[in-house]
Design an enzyme around this catalytic site. Sequence first.
Site, PDB file in Angstrom:
ATOM      1  N   THR A  61      -3.552  -2.255  -7.997  1.00 41.00           N
ATOM      2  CA  THR A  61      -4.821  -1.674  -7.554  1.00 41.00           C
ATOM      3  C   THR A  61      -5.480  -0.850  -8.641  1.00 41.00           C
ATOM      4  O   THR A  61      -6.713  -0.846  -8.770  1.00 41.00           O
ATOM      5  CB  THR A  61      -4.581  -0.797  -6.311  1.00 41.00           C
ATOM      6  OG1 THR A  61      -4.119  -1.625  -5.241  1.00 41.00           O
ATOM      7  CG2 THR A  61      -5.860  -0.103  -5.860  1.00 41.00           C
ATOM      8  N   THR A 117       1.042  -0.415  -6.075  1.00 40.50           N
ATOM      9  CA  THR A 117       1.891   0.548  -5.366  1.00 40.50           C
ATOM     10  C   THR A 117       2.862  -0.088  -4.379  1.00 40.50           C
ATOM     11  O   THR A 117       3.852   0.547  -3.998  1.00 40.50           O
ATOM     12  CB  THR A 117       1.018   1.558  -4.602  1.00 40.50           C
ATOM     13  OG1 THR A 117       0.230   0.859  -3.631  1.00 40.50           O
ATOM     14  CG2 THR A 117       0.103   2.324  -5.551  1.00 40.50           C
ATOM     15  N   ASP A 118       2.608  -1.303  -3.952  1.00 42.05           N
ATOM     16  CA  ASP A 118       3.435  -1.885  -2.891  1.00 42.05           C
ATOM     17  C   ASP A 118       4.910  -1.940  -3.248  1.00 42.05           C
ATOM     18  O   ASP A 118       5.770  -1.856  -2.362  1.00 42.05           O
ATOM     19  CB  ASP A 118       2.952  -3.295  -2.544  1.00 42.05           C
ATOM     20  CG  ASP A 118       1.653  -3.299  -1.765  1.00 42.05           C
ATOM     21  OD1 ASP A 118       1.203  -2.205  -1.366  1.00 42.05           O
ATOM     22  OD2 ASP A 118       1.076  -4.388  -1.565  1.00 42.05           O
TER      23      ASP A 118
END
Length: 338
Positions: free
Chosen positions: A13, A89-90
């Site tokens: 992201t 971030t996942d």
Amino acid sequence: MKPRVEIIALGGTIACAPDSGASGVAPSLTGMDLVAAVPQLGTLAQIGARNLSNLPSTEIGLPLLFDLATAIRAHEDEGIAGIVVTQGTDTIEETAFVLHLLHRGSMPVVVTGAMRNPSLPGADGPANLLAAVACAVDPGCRDLGVMVAFDDVIHPAAWVQKRDTSSTGAFWSPAPLGWMAEERPALYAKAPPRTAFDIPQDAALPFVPILKPGLSDPPLLVDACLAAGAAGLVLDLAGGGHVHSSWLDPLTAAAERMPVVFSSRTRGGRVLSRTYGQVGGEIDLLNRGLQGSGDLDALKARLVLILALMTGAPGRFGEVTNLSWQPGDFETIPTRRP
């Protein structure tokens, strides 16, 4: 001369931009693009930046992380002050932990990213990147292994978890290392004990699935995993590590063939070992040859088991499950700068 920090970008992201040919955003910005958006970085360090990939975080795999760990070792040999890894971030809680298990050096390695992409108001990527570089150059962050700098909190890789789908404060740990104060890290805690793995270059990547039983869920997936060639199993169980009695025979048989680890789906607290004596309780599971994951949740337990299997020493799994300090350990805490 200012210290040198190398930013290695993986995508995510923080590197997303609107896709003109489709709805939504996708990773497309480079590491140099990220640096250009935060001119304050130049006041902290000499900055180098490059991309090792430009992927959504769910596309990151262990082979890429092995390459990244090799690059980190090479940079430390060059005398670089620290490394910053930017990514989606996942999977940060997994990738940071893998890097922590592969990193033997003193140099800070700081992982960060963003919850809001650069096209949104209040995008958090620039602030997170500035915090990560500040940690990477700070002498107090040496010998702490890998950490995650996010939303002005500094988390140890061994503890950090992502606990929200969209909040800028999505990351949590029970014992943060510290916080950012006036663009400098303020450290208040010691990192958990470190254990490092050396992975042979020719080691095959084993299949180690996670099974999470729910109410009235039959144990059919145990046999399915064995038939698919699993080299180990990780169970994400209720409470302190408890499972329905219908799972016991298949799990006992599996534990005779391979490592079978159980963790807690609560993702908080330590897996129990000597409290519940009922059928399917943690005492029963341990007596049947299963192993508890200690302080590790299922995601991290799986990664430790994979690395242990790849080194040919599955027994090393137990070296990493206790993240607490023992009596006398605090005598080795390095003196912090004022």
